[in-house]
Design an enzyme around this catalytic site. Structure first.
Site, PDB file in Angstrom:
ATOM      1  N   GLY A  89      91.715  69.314   4.610  1.00  0.00           N
ATOM      2  CA  GLY A  89      92.591  69.024   3.361  1.00  0.00           C
ATOM      3  C   GLY A  89      92.515  69.995   2.083  1.00  0.00           C
ATOM      4  O   GLY A  89      91.078  70.351   1.520  1.00  0.00           O
ATOM      5  N   ARG A 153      93.334  72.266  10.152  1.00  0.00           N
ATOM      6  CA  ARG A 153      92.377  71.508  10.812  1.00  0.00           C
ATOM      7  C   ARG A 153      91.994  71.545  12.089  1.00  0.00           C
ATOM      8  O   ARG A 153      91.184  70.775  12.809  1.00  0.00           O
ATOM      9  CB  ARG A 153      93.135  69.966  10.592  1.00  0.00           C
ATOM     10  CG  ARG A 153      93.208  69.280   9.167  1.00  0.00           C
ATOM     11  CD  ARG A 153      93.207  67.836   9.211  1.00  0.00           C
ATOM     12  NE  ARG A 153      93.560  67.478   8.007  1.00  0.00           N
ATOM     13  CZ  ARG A 153      92.628  66.873   7.024  1.00  0.00           C
ATOM     14  NH1 ARG A 153      91.258  67.196   7.324  1.00  0.00           N
ATOM     15  NH2 ARG A 153      92.977  66.637   6.033  1.00  0.00           N
ATOM     16  N   ASP A 184      83.402  66.759   8.488  1.00  0.00           N
ATOM     17  CA  ASP A 184      83.805  67.269   9.855  1.00  0.00           C
ATOM     18  C   ASP A 184      83.747  68.926   9.971  1.00  0.00           C
ATOM     19  O   ASP A 184      83.231  69.383  11.060  1.00  0.00           O
ATOM     20  CB  ASP A 184      85.288  66.754  10.274  1.00  0.00           C
ATOM     21  CG  ASP A 184      85.073  65.078  10.532  1.00  0.00           C
ATOM     22  OD1 ASP A 184      84.199  64.890  10.804  1.00  0.00           O
ATOM     23  OD2 ASP A 184      86.102  64.450  10.265  1.00  0.00           O
ATOM     24  N   LYS A 210      83.258  70.678   0.278  1.00  0.00           N
ATOM     25  CA  LYS A 210      84.780  70.422  -0.265  1.00  0.00           C
ATOM     26  C   LYS A 210      85.323  69.007   0.187  1.00  0.00           C
ATOM     27  O   LYS A 210      85.268  68.768   1.330  1.00  0.00           O
ATOM     28  CB  LYS A 210      85.593  71.651   0.171  1.00  0.00           C
ATOM     29  CG  LYS A 210      87.170  71.291   0.111  1.00  0.00           C
ATOM     30  CD  LYS A 210      87.945  71.397   1.270  1.00  0.00           C
ATOM     31  CE  LYS A 210      87.662  70.229   2.224  1.00  0.00           C
ATOM     32  NZ  LYS A 210      88.696  70.088   3.218  1.00  0.00           N
ATOM     33  N   THR A 211      86.051  68.205  -0.691  1.00  0.00           N
ATOM     34  CA  THR A 211      86.846  67.217  -0.259  1.00  0.00           C
ATOM     35  C   THR A 211      87.132  66.423  -1.749  1.00  0.00           C
ATOM     36  O   THR A 211      86.215  66.039  -2.334  1.00  0.00           O
ATOM     37  CB  THR A 211      86.412  66.401   0.958  1.00  0.00           C
ATOM     38  OG1 THR A 211      87.373  65.260   0.984  1.00  0.00           O
ATOM     39  CG2 THR A 211      84.923  65.549   0.765  1.00  0.00           C
ATOM     40  N   ASP A 213      87.931  63.576  -1.436  1.00  0.00           N
ATOM     41  CA  ASP A 213      87.370  62.319  -1.105  1.00  0.00           C
ATOM     42  C   ASP A 213      86.122  61.700  -1.604  1.00  0.00           C
ATOM     43  O   ASP A 213      85.756  60.652  -1.621  1.00  0.00           O
ATOM     44  CB  ASP A 213      87.475  61.811   0.423  1.00  0.00           C
ATOM     45  CG  ASP A 213      88.793  62.459   1.096  1.00  0.00           C
ATOM     46  OD1 ASP A 213      89.541  62.393   0.560  1.00  0.00           O
ATOM     47  OD2 ASP A 213      88.607  62.352   2.451  1.00  0.00           O
TER      48      ASP A 213
HETATM   49  P1  FBP Z   1      89.187  66.524   3.693  1.00  0.00           P
HETATM   50  O1  FBP Z   1      88.411  65.383   4.034  1.00  0.00           O
HETATM   51  O2  FBP Z   1      89.917  67.603   4.798  1.00  0.00           O
HETATM   52  O3  FBP Z   1      88.972  67.101   2.468  1.00  0.00           O
HETATM   53  O4  FBP Z   1      90.901  65.722   3.470  1.00  0.00           O
HETATM   54  C1  FBP Z   1      91.050  64.881   2.672  1.00  0.00           C
HETATM   55  C2  FBP Z   1      92.307  64.310   2.770  1.00  0.00           C
HETATM   56  O5  FBP Z   1      92.974  64.642   1.629  1.00  0.00           O
HETATM   57  C3  FBP Z   1      92.350  62.524   2.768  1.00  0.00           C
HETATM   58  O6  FBP Z   1      92.104  62.062   1.320  1.00  0.00           O
HETATM   59  C4  FBP Z   1      93.616  62.290   3.481  1.00  0.00           C
HETATM   60  O7  FBP Z   1      93.477  61.205   4.048  1.00  0.00           O
HETATM   61  C5  FBP Z   1      93.638  63.479   4.338  1.00  0.00           C
HETATM   62  O8  FBP Z   1      93.412  64.730   3.792  1.00  0.00           O
HETATM   63  C6  FBP Z   1      95.252  63.651   4.566  1.00  0.00           C
HETATM   64  O9  FBP Z   1      95.366  65.038   5.438  1.00  0.00           O
HETATM   65  P2  FBP Z   1      96.736  65.553   6.091  1.00  0.00           P
HETATM   66  O10 FBP Z   1      97.734  65.826   4.982  1.00  0.00           O
HETATM   67  O11 FBP Z   1      96.120  66.699   6.844  1.00  0.00           O
HETATM   68  O12 FBP Z   1      96.934  64.377   6.989  1.00  0.00           O
END
Ligand code: FBP
Length: 563
Positions: A89, A153, A184, A210-211, A213
């Protein structure tokens, strides 16, 4: 890919912000040739040591690295070629990681080259890449988004994918690969680092945390980038809603906030805005609360406020809540296994309704009954495809609506029995994508630039299987410390797609930690009195206490007092 022959429109703020030069930690200011690596003791994984060691024989046990002053001109002599990939993300600051990486490489040797793999890890497998030159980088400094090279992803895991990645890294004559990702993606970075070592290929793989979250953190990694900016953006929006609520006094707003499993985002936004309630998934799990109990807690609050003449309020809901309610957790885990075990049979079915019936027939009766008791929309959302790492896509499950529906039913019962006389008009929101590509705050602009620059130093020092680490983050940026943390050190074994897999351990909200204690101390007052806080938009210019301060979470974790 940058658009050719089209003049990009840019905002006045972007023009002004492009001139911002991120502050580098003092230790990096003289460039990669002036720092040397100091290795600590051999490390162990956080859990399941024997299994993790067996899977990562070449990258397990590496020492932690700290960069200190020293002459390292020899490491910078040979020109190197480095690849970078953005994975998962979006998070504010990704472009500054690339800018820091590019500047670090060029400072070491002007002949060094940086290449960006396009569209995430699939770009490595499909060999799609572009050179990132200083001229291209210029338009992306201090901007949000990942649009310079995009993200994806894809997980590189099959023997074919690993072999293709290896061949493409070799064909492009790369010396190192920098993977910018969450737990991941960095687990995947370690898999690639291990694979290359096993194959005798001398290409280093380095990760960057990075994230938005905020769940890629531990004793060594204090924060993932993007959390600061994203929570500031959500806090602005929640604060605006609170001011509206306090003005109109007629709605209950239920706001679901991104953050996948962990509730760090909801907690941080609560600190900044002081809503009437914030649910913390980790607390719900620890108290083994049922969905009905979560709903009852909110019903009591709504009824109490109604008695005081307040038929309004703001509730924050972490998007991962549903996975923490033990009965739902059990259902989701059984669904994960069933979807993975029956992939082929499910692919032959055409409609979601057919797939749902098929899966229901495979579930134990108790779980099938629970699934049938859920509103049909929510049950369908639970069935949606898992991401390539096996995670439920919680961003697509409308938990806030589920809660509102269940609360309405309970309030109607209470009304009938004469125990509730209020009004319950609701508005639901989901804030997630609004925050992932915002212009990085000053903290994130500095932090990401330092992480990228430090990744260049790790690459030049041939450190493979490491995560770029920048520490002492509540100090001024010039005083931050830098180094590398072995990726295997953060790993444990978890169940993914029906199988036991090594993964970087996710950091959930610690119920014994200072941030959660701070919430417990304050939430009763927030519930009944309307002590909303309106943080306003991120500021890029102005006094340091307005522009530079990072999250309340990090400050509390580092022992700082919050007024
Ligand atoms: P990452 O863990 O890859 O940084 O992604 C975070 C995030 O923004 C989460 O908060 C959310 O649940 C998810 O990505 C949504 O991703 P997508 O838009 O690919 O479904």
């Amino acid at each position: 890919m940058p658009v050719k022959n089209v003049k990009r429109a840019v905002s006045q703020l972007q023009i002004a912000r492009a001139k911002f030069q991120p502050v580098l930690p003092n230790i990096l200011k003289k460039g990669p040739a002036a720092v040397k690596a100091k290795a600590g003791k051999a490390t162990k994984s956080v859990a399941d040591q024997a299994t993790v060691k067996k899977i990562f024989p070449n990258t397990y046990g590496l020492p932690e690295i700290t960069f200190i002053k020293g002459n390292n001109a020899a490491a910078c002599k040979k020109a190197v070629r480095v690849g970078v990939v953005l994975s998962g993300g979006q998070a504010p600051g990704g472009h500054n990681v690339i800018a820091g990486l590019l500047d670090g490489l060029k400072k070491a040797n002007s002949k060094n080259k940086l290449f960006g793999f396009l569209g995430g890890p699939s770009g490595i497998v499909d060999n799609k890449l572009m050179e990132i030159t200083p001229a291209i980088m210029k338009d992306y400094r201090n901007t949000g988004g990942f649009d310079l090279i995009q993200s994806g992803r894809t997980k590189i895991e099959t023997p074919e994918q690993l072999a293709a990645a290896k061949n493409n890294l070799i064909a492009n004559k790369l010396d190192a690969l920098v993977v910018v990702g969450g737990d991941d993606s960095n687990t995947n970075a370690c898999v690639i680092a291990e694979y290359l070592k096993q194959q005798g290929v001398d290409i280093s793989v380095i990760g960057v945390p990075k994230t938005i979250d905020g769940d890629l953190k531990n004793k060594q990694i204090e924060a993932s980038f993007g959390f600061d900016t994203a929570t500031k953006i959500y806090s602005e929006l929640v604060g605006n809603i609170e001011r509206d609520v306090n003005s109109a006094r007629k709605y209950w707003h239920f706001i679901r906030l991104m953050g996948r499993s962990a509730s760090h985002i909801a907690l941080e936004v609560a600190f900044k805005t002081q809503p009437n309630a914030v649910l913390i998934g980790e607390e719900v799990l620890a108290k083994k609360m049922t969905l009905g109990q979560v709903v009852d807690g909110l019903v009591q609050l709504i009824a109490k406020r109604a008695k005081a003449g307040k038929n309004f309020g703001v509730v924050l809901v972490p998007e991962g809540l549903i996975e923490f309610i033990p009965e739902m957790k059990e259902l989701i885990s059984a669904l994960n296994d069933s979807l993975a075990d029956n992939e082929a049979a499910l692919a032959k079915l055409n409609t979601l309704a057919e797939k749902k019936e098929f899966v229901l027939s495979k579930l134990p009766k108790k779980l099938a009954d629970l699934m049938r008791s859920l509103p049909s929309g929510i049950a369908s959302q639970l069935m949606l495809d898992r991401d390539p790492h096996g995670n439920v896509q919680v961003s697509l499950i409308e938990t806030e609506k589920l809660l509102v529906e269940m609360i309405k039913t309970r309030l109607a019962e209470l009304k009938k029995s004469g125990k509730y006389g209020g009004k319950f008009a609701t508005i639901t929101h989901f804030f997630g994508y609004e925050g992932r590509c915002g212009q990085p705050s000053t903290f994130d602009a500095n932090y990401t630039y330092a992480l990228g620059y430090n990744a260049a130093v790790l690459a030049l020092n041939k450190c493979s299987g490491y995560l770029s680490s920048v520490r002492k983050l509540t100090k001024k940026a010039q005083d931050w410390e830098v180094g590398g943390i072995p990726l295997t050190m953060m790993m444990n074994i978890e169940r993914r797609k029906g199988k036991e897999k090594p993964v970087i351990k996710k950091a959930l909200v610690e119920l014994k930690g200072e941030p959660f204690k701070h919430l417990v101390k304050n939430r009763a007052v927030w519930a009944e009195q309307d002590v909303y806080v309106f943080p306003g938009p991120i500021q890029f210019f102005g006094p340091s206490e307005v522009t530079d301060v990072t999250t309340v979470t990090l400050q509390l974790e580092q022992g700082k007092k919050i007024k």
